[in-house]
Design an enzyme around this catalytic site. Structure first.
Site, mmCIF file in Angstrom:
data_model
loop_
_atom_site.group_PDB
_atom_site.id
_atom_site.type_symbol
_atom_site.label_atom_id
_atom_site.label_comp_id
_atom_site.label_asym_id
_atom_site.label_seq_id
_atom_site.Cartn_x
_atom_site.Cartn_y
_atom_site.Cartn_z
ATOM 1 N N GLY A 186 0.843 -1.207 0.000
ATOM 2 C CA GLY A 186 0.000 0.000 0.000
ATOM 3 C C GLY A 186 0.862 1.235 0.000
ATOM 4 N N ALA A 205 0.235 4.485 -0.842
ATOM 5 C CA ALA A 205 -0.259 5.860 -0.739
ATOM 6 C C ALA A 205 0.717 6.587 0.208
ATOM 7 C CB ALA A 205 -1.676 5.853 -0.202
ATOM 8 N N VAL A 233 -3.256 -0.241 3.458
ATOM 9 C CA VAL A 233 -4.246 -0.056 2.397
ATOM 10 C C VAL A 233 -5.517 0.500 3.013
ATOM 11 C CG1 VAL A 233 -3.253 -1.941 1.040
ATOM 12 C CG2 VAL A 233 -5.189 -2.402 2.544
ATOM 13 N N ASN A 278 -6.571 2.378 9.253
ATOM 14 C CA ASN A 278 -7.525 2.863 10.259
ATOM 15 C C ASN A 278 -8.688 1.896 10.399
ATOM 16 O OD1 ASN A 278 -7.111 5.087 11.876
ATOM 17 N ND2 ASN A 278 -7.343 6.515 10.173
ATOM 18 N N SER A 291 -0.437 6.806 14.318
ATOM 19 C CA SER A 291 -0.893 8.198 14.389
ATOM 20 C C SER A 291 0.252 9.171 14.185
ATOM 21 C CB SER A 291 -1.540 8.478 15.740
ATOM 22 O OG SER A 291 -1.897 9.845 15.791
ATOM 23 N N GLY A 292 -0.086 10.287 13.590
ATOM 24 C CA GLY A 292 0.916 11.333 13.384
ATOM 25 C C GLY A 292 0.883 11.865 11.965
ATOM 26 N N GLY A 293 -0.067 11.355 11.181
ATOM 27 C CA GLY A 293 -0.203 11.845 9.818
ATOM 28 C C GLY A 293 1.021 11.496 8.986
ATOM 29 N N LYS A 351 -6.408 3.643 19.212
ATOM 30 C CA LYS A 351 -6.173 4.637 18.149
ATOM 31 C C LYS A 351 -7.465 5.408 17.852
ATOM 32 C CE LYS A 351 -4.537 6.846 14.546
ATOM 33 N NZ LYS A 351 -5.556 7.031 13.579
ATOM 34 N N HIS A 384 -7.987 7.868 20.570
ATOM 35 C CA HIS A 384 -7.057 8.964 20.298
ATOM 36 C C HIS A 384 -7.699 9.957 19.329
ATOM 37 C CE1 HIS A 384 -4.314 10.856 17.436
ATOM 38 N NE2 HIS A 384 -3.446 10.981 18.423
ATOM 39 N N ASN A 385 -8.304 9.451 18.274
ATOM 40 C CA ASN A 385 -8.914 10.341 17.289
ATOM 41 C C ASN A 385 -10.121 11.078 17.869
ATOM 42 O OD1 ASN A 385 -7.018 9.105 15.688
ATOM 43 N ND2 ASN A 385 -8.358 8.942 13.914
ATOM 44 N N GLU A 418 -8.758 13.765 19.782
ATOM 45 C CA GLU A 418 -8.260 14.779 18.834
ATOM 46 C C GLU A 418 -9.414 15.699 18.395
ATOM 47 O OE1 GLU A 418 -5.963 12.978 15.602
ATOM 48 O OE2 GLU A 418 -6.963 14.344 14.220
ATOM 49 N N ARG A 428 -18.944 19.461 14.443
ATOM 50 C CA ARG A 428 -18.512 19.425 13.037
ATOM 51 C C ARG A 428 -19.727 19.263 12.116
ATOM 52 N NH1 ARG A 428 -12.786 16.264 12.033
ATOM 53 N NH2 ARG A 428 -11.729 17.015 13.887
HETATM 54 P P1 2AM Z 1 -3.858 1.690 -5.358
HETATM 55 O O1 2AM Z 1 -2.748 2.702 -5.420
HETATM 56 O O2 2AM Z 1 -3.607 0.559 -6.321
HETATM 57 O O3 2AM Z 1 -5.221 2.306 -5.514
HETATM 58 C C1 2AM Z 1 -4.771 3.679 -0.166
HETATM 59 O O4 2AM Z 1 -5.875 3.855 -0.967
HETATM 60 C C2 2AM Z 1 -3.990 2.448 -0.590
HETATM 61 O O5 2AM Z 1 -4.840 1.299 -0.555
HETATM 62 C C3 2AM Z 1 -3.421 2.524 -1.996
HETATM 63 O O6 2AM Z 1 -2.126 2.016 -1.939
HETATM 64 C C4 2AM Z 1 -4.361 1.628 -2.770
HETATM 65 O O7 2AM Z 1 -3.793 1.017 -3.914
HETATM 66 C C5 2AM Z 1 -4.679 0.584 -1.755
HETATM 67 N N1 2AM Z 1 -5.908 -0.158 -2.086
HETATM 68 C C6 2AM Z 1 -7.164 0.324 -2.156
HETATM 69 N N2 2AM Z 1 -8.033 -0.658 -2.452
HETATM 70 C C7 2AM Z 1 -7.296 -1.796 -2.568
HETATM 71 C C8 2AM Z 1 -7.622 -3.153 -2.845
HETATM 72 N N3 2AM Z 1 -8.892 -3.540 -3.053
HETATM 73 N N4 2AM Z 1 -6.598 -4.053 -2.899
HETATM 74 C C9 2AM Z 1 -5.331 -3.657 -2.678
HETATM 75 N N5 2AM Z 1 -4.968 -2.398 -2.391
HETATM 76 C C10 2AM Z 1 -5.932 -1.477 -2.346
#
Ligand code: 2AM
Length: 503
Positions: free
Chosen positions: A12, A14, A81, A109, A135-137, A207, A210-211, A214, A312
């Site tokens: 994953g 991102a 992911v 999360n 946590s910590g962004g 966690k 914690h949120n 926050e 919010r």
């Molecule tokens: P991606 O870049 O191929 O979309 C945050 O969205 C992370 O989760 C990303 O790395 C994303 O991969 C991954 N992700 C989201 N859905 C997924 C899935 N069904 N299987 C594997 N990875 C997934």
């Protein structure tokens, strides 16, 4: 067959995944990485090639089976992911490729009930599983997050060295975070902001709390800003100075610090301060809601935490509020002439309400440990939150000390340090809330925290009448003040010849 040459794997890529992978590599681990879409992996590797000293320790794979084979056994694979179905999907793909004893760590999360389910299923199949709050962004993930793992001690043994290495570090005596924000040069020394929280879903639950905390921390700061602006007539930069001053004392925290920065930021697109141009409609991603829902389900009065979520939601009704403002009138706002006094009232209100908010968060965790059969160490949890995470604050050192003094403390407000702080600040706190109410300024977090404080410290509440009402219309019974707890009575209320029956 390719040789296993990675110490650990991460799936994953991102921003959180990329940054945690870099953090792990910075600490000397060779890490295999995989992402569903290879394009993201390619971009990450290009980025590493340009800027990252630890580039040679990051091994990219486009094929999941090859990725798994590249990791030394017993394998450690961290998932970052999307929470929910995506996490289940990737676990389902992984499982046929793993060997018994391999460890999956979910750093997303996740909802704690999902984590409990996944741990149970994977353990039954011979695999290890840890659900870890991170946590910590983005910056935390890169240079030291607060890490809240839940799982078996055997699973933790496999992960502990890595988590200890990459977590934020604090000074062991003062509890202050040690800064380590340079690629390739991790901070040395200090105490790591991680520890095994408990079994299965305990880490993700903590966690989540914690949120929730926050949310209320941010709402309390926002209400403080609003009173200083509306009643004190202060401009953003003057309020920034107030927050910077507060950051030197007992309120010192990451959120107070960034508030000082935010309030002095000029609008890059025009005149004045940026904060005055930011639309007052708050978003949310759901963990605050989960915390409030868990409090409702367990019957824990975390009203200030829930109120921060509702605040919010109310803010998000921007168009409705604009329309209503032309219809529903409130009092005219009267400026306070004594600004120093106002600042002092608000400062105390902020500190006292914060104590209540944390008391609620810890009460919630105490109930969850009963519900889910965990054994939580509240001093350790407070210590983990001293660095890396969004709610990091010197205040958490005080909480850790309170639970070290008394591990069975039933409510944080009863600890001598916090009791004295509430005693010392409460008249100012009441002044701030009263001023807000008189001027028609909403302070839901200050107000709900005060209601919690006053409710908790009241030996008597009007629930006697409420319970009588329940018995009147629904025969729900009541207990009597002049009889032992656990004896229940019912009165045949509406009939002429009323009889009280003990049941
Ligand atoms: P991606 O870049 O191929 O979309 C945050 O969205 C992370 O989760 C990303 O790395 C994303 O991969 C991954 N992700 C989201 N859905 C997924 C899935 N069904 N299987 C594997 N990875 C997934």
């Amino acid at each position: 067959m390719s040789q296993a040459n990675a110490d650990i794997g991460l799936i994953g890529l991102a921003v959180m995944g990329q940054n945690l992978a870099l953090n792990i590599a910075d600490h000397g681990y060779t890490i295999a990485v995989y992402n569903r879409h290879y394009q993201r992996t390619r971009e990450f590797i290009e980025h590493c090639e340009r800027t990252e000293p630890a580039r040679e320790r990051i091994l990219a794979h486009g094929d999941l089976a090859e990725f798994v084979r590249s990791i030394e056994r017993p394998r450690r694979i961290v998932l970052l992911v999307k929470a929910g179905a995506a996490t289940d999907a990737i676990i389902d793909q992984l499982v046929p490729l793993l060997d018994p004893g391999d460890l999956i760590v979910d750093g997303g999360n996740a909802h704690w009930l999902d984590t409990i389910r996944r741990e149970r299923t994977l353990a039954a199949a011979g695999f290890r599983f840890i659900g870890s709050g991170v946590s910590g962004g983005e910056v935390g993930a890169r240079f030291g997050p607060s890490l809240m793992p839940g799982g078996s001690p055997e699973a933790w043994q496999m992960l502990e060295p890595v988590w200890q290495a990459v977590a934020a570090k604090v000074d062991p005596d003062s509890g202050r975070p040690l800064d380590g924000s340079a690629p390739g040069r991790p901070v040395s020394g200090g105490v790591a902001c991680t520890a095994l929280i408990g079994p299965n879903g305990a880490g993700h639950y903590i966690k989540m709390v914690h949120n929730g905390i926050e949310y209320i921390d941010m709402q309390l700061i926002s209400e403080s800003y609003w009173l200083l602006k509306q009643l004190g007539g202060l401009e953003a930069d003057a309020i920034s100075s107030v927050f910077r001053d507060w950051n030197q004392g007992e309120l010192s925290s990451y959120l107070i610090e960034i508030t000082g920065d935010i309030l002095q930021q000029k609008d890059p697109a025009g005149d004045g301060f940026l904060v005055d141009k930011v639309l007052d409609a708050a978003g949310q991603k759901g963990t605050g809601q989960w915390t409030a829902a868990s409090a409702l389900e367990q019957g824990i009065p975390a009203n200030a935490i829930a109120e921060a979520v509702f605040a919010r939601s109310l803010s998000a009704l921007k168009e409705e509020r604009v329309a209503a403002s032309a219809v529903l009138e409130g009092p005219a706002i009267r400026r306070e002439s004594d600004t120093a006094r106002l600042v002092e009232s608000v400062r105390h209100a902020l500190y006292c309400a914060k104590i209540c908010a944390y008391a609620q968060g810890f009460q919630l965790m105490a109930e969850a440990q009963r519900t889910y059969g965990w054994r939580l160490d509240f001093a350790a949890i407070a210590r983990i939150w001293r660095g890396g995470c969004i709610i990091r604050a010197s205040f958490l050192q005080k909480i850790a000390e309170a639970y070290t003094r008394n591990a069975e403390l039933s409510n944080l407000m009863l600890d001598p340090y916090f009791r004295d702080a509430l005693q010392n600040g409460q008249s100012h706190w009441r002044d701030a809330v009263a001023l807000a109410v008189r001027n028609g300024l909403p302070v839901p977090a200050f107000g709900s925290a005060l209601a919690y404080f006053d409710g908790y410290r009241s030996a008597s509440l009007p629930a006697n009448l409420l319970q009588a009402q329940r018995d009147y219309f629904g025969a729900h019974t009541y207990e009597r003040t002049d009889r032992p707890r656990g004896s229940f009575f019912h009165l045949d209320w509406p009939v002429e010849d009323r009889r009280e029956i003990e049941s």
